[in-house]
Structure formats: C-alpha cells, structure tokens
Design a protein around this motif. Structure first.
Motif: not given
Length: 73
Positions: A67, A70-71
């Motif tokens: 995550n 991804h960000y």
C-alpha cells in the motif's frame, strides 16, 4: 452555554482519549508486541527475535508495504 459548546467539549474529550490510547500503544516497552496490531494474530517468536519492536505479522507488513508503494506514485 449552548448545545454546540457542550458537543465540542465532548468531542474534544473523545479525541484526547483516542490520542492517549494510541500513544500508550506506540510507547509499549519490551521486545515488541506479542500480537499483530493490524489483524490480532500472534507474531511468531522467530520474527519478534529477528525484528525487535515489530508490531505486525509478516502478512500485514507485506500489505502495508504494498500500500505504501501504491500511494507513493
């Protein structure tokens, strides 16, 4: 005092309690957590020995890192 003033005081109290609880969790002493802070399962002793103060199991740590990548984009 108005109803809004009372509501703001209650809201501030709940925020203070939540902040205090999070600080207490993050300042826990010792060799880390016995259970994952994300899913609640027990963290294996080998992981706790290899990574002092770890707070997540390998599965949750992997998801957190995915995550984060991804960000980051």
């Amino acid at each position: 005092m108005s109803l809004m003033d009372d509501a703001q005081k209650v809201s501030a109290l709940f925020e203070d309690i939540a902040i205090s609880n999070q600080l207490a969790k993050s300042q826990a002493s010792g060799a880390g957590f016995a259970h994952c802070q994300e899913c609640g399962i027990e963290i294996p002793a080998a992981r706790r020995a290899a990574i002092p103060n770890c707070s997540t199991c390998t599965g949750c740590q992997e998801l957190l890192e995915i995550n984060a990548q991804h960000y980051r984009r």
